[in-house]
Design a protein around this motif. Structure first.
Motif, PDB file in Angstrom:
ATOM      1  N   ALA A 120      31.775 -41.087 106.848  1.00  0.00           N
ATOM      2  CA  ALA A 120      30.403 -41.480 106.525  1.00  0.00           C
ATOM      3  C   ALA A 120      30.095 -42.779 107.258  1.00  0.00           C
ATOM      4  O   ALA A 120      30.928 -43.685 107.302  1.00  0.00           O
ATOM      5  N   LYS A 151      30.304 -36.990 109.300  1.00  0.00           N
ATOM      6  CA  LYS A 151      29.849 -35.983 108.331  1.00  0.00           C
ATOM      7  C   LYS A 151      28.444 -36.297 107.835  1.00  0.00           C
ATOM      8  O   LYS A 151      27.641 -35.404 107.581  1.00  0.00           O
ATOM      9  N   ALA A 163      30.661 -42.766  98.824  1.00  0.00           N
ATOM     10  CA  ALA A 163      31.042 -41.461  99.363  1.00  0.00           C
ATOM     11  C   ALA A 163      32.558 -41.364  99.519  1.00  0.00           C
ATOM     12  O   ALA A 163      33.163 -40.321  99.251  1.00  0.00           O
ATOM     13  N   ILE A 166      34.178 -41.207  95.816  1.00  0.00           N
ATOM     14  CA  ILE A 166      34.135 -39.918  95.117  1.00  0.00           C
ATOM     15  C   ILE A 166      34.835 -38.815  95.906  1.00  0.00           C
ATOM     16  O   ILE A 166      34.975 -37.692  95.422  1.00  0.00           O
ATOM     17  N   SER A 168      33.912 -37.434  98.874  1.00  0.00           N
ATOM     18  CA  SER A 168      33.112 -36.518  99.696  1.00  0.00           C
ATOM     19  C   SER A 168      33.389 -36.728 101.181  1.00  0.00           C
ATOM     20  O   SER A 168      33.096 -35.864 102.007  1.00  0.00           O
ATOM     21  N   VAL A 169      33.953 -37.895 101.520  1.00  0.00           N
ATOM     22  CA  VAL A 169      34.455 -38.158 102.878  1.00  0.00           C
ATOM     23  C   VAL A 169      35.799 -38.866 102.744  1.00  0.00           C
ATOM     24  O   VAL A 169      36.153 -39.385 101.675  1.00  0.00           O
ATOM     25  N   ASP A 170      36.544 -38.904 103.846  1.00  0.00           N
ATOM     26  CA  ASP A 170      37.858 -39.556 103.848  1.00  0.00           C
ATOM     27  C   ASP A 170      37.774 -41.021 104.248  1.00  0.00           C
ATOM     28  O   ASP A 170      38.653 -41.819 103.908  1.00  0.00           O
TER      29      ASP A 170
END
Length: 248
Positions: A120, A151, A163, A166, A168-170
């Motif tokens: 992100a 992403k 992000a 949680i 949703s990205v690394d």
């Protein structure tokens, strides 16, 4: 504009401050302290990406102060006639942020381009960190691939950190001082990013109808024994500043 009477009559009106979202934690603590020490002077805060806020104040032409995560935005605001005076606050640098333990073992800029790594980034057209990262990664030759591989673009540095939090990205790229606000995240420094320190700066807006009150708060905000003390407690690398008590 020098009417003491008018200043007194409007002293309970809130000062309106545009504030870069990533700097919310120290700013709210400073506002609380200022209100306690200045008989409750209200400060109204509006958060967003530095560039988003600049666009808002350019359209609205209202408000008293503008806190940007990078002084390039203050320079832009001055060029547009929106800011008449500015005071530096602290230095911040972009870092890669990952979950504690760095599970994907992200250690280099090239690791951000791996197929198994979701990234992100701050939107370069909204957030100061996004524009800074674009500039630095262009210089290092990584930007085109990173922009294509990422992403998601997000409008604020906090949303990038969340992000990653949680899952949703690394990985994301945020300001170093922000990482301390997330106990389950850690920073990875890259030489490509270390090359680009940004200077958090507060500007007094030309639209302010209470410039004396706005400057008074800005001086408190940037004093070594007041606002900068709180910034330092929150992990920011502050500028030298001055002692407010000595200003009289």
């Amino acid at each position: 504009w020098n009417s003491t009477t008018q200043q007194t009559q409007t002293s309970n009106d809130p000062l309106f401050m545009y504030c870069a979202a990533g700097i919310r934690v120290p700013v709210e603590k400073i506002v609380d302290q200022y209100q306690a020490e200045s008989y409750g002077q209200p400060i109204q805060l509006q958060y967003g990406g530095s560039n988003t806020l600049l666009n808002q104040l350019e359209v609205a032409h209202v408000g008293d102060l503008y806190l940007a995560a990078d002084d390039s935005y203050i320079d832009l605001a001055m060029d547009k006639g929106l800011v008449k005076e500015s005071i530096p606050v602290s230095w911040i640098r972009p870092v890669v942020v990952v979950s504690k333990g760095n599970p994907k073992n992200i250690l280099t800029a090239d690791d951000l381009l791996r197929e198994d790594v979701g990234v992100a980034l701050g939107n370069p057209d909204a957030a100061a960190v996004g524009r800074k990262v674009r500039k630095l990664m262009k210089a290092s030759g990584h930007w085109d691939a990173l922009a294509k591989h990422k992403k998601v673009y997000l409008p604020t540095v906090n949303e990038v950190a969340n992000a990653v939090k949680i899952g949703s990205v690394d990985a994301g790229i945020i300001w170093d001082a922000i990482v301390a606000q997330y106990s389950d995240l850690e920073a990875v420094r890259l030489p490509e990013l270390d090359a680009g320190a940004a200077r958090v700066t507060v500007g007094i807006l030309t639209s302010s109808e209470r410039p004396t009150a706005a400057l008074r708060f800005a001086r408190f905000f940037t004093a070594r024994d007041k606002g900068l003390k709180i910034f330092k407690q929150q992990g920011f690398e502050t500028v030298a500043g001055y002692i407010l008590a000595r200003l009289g």
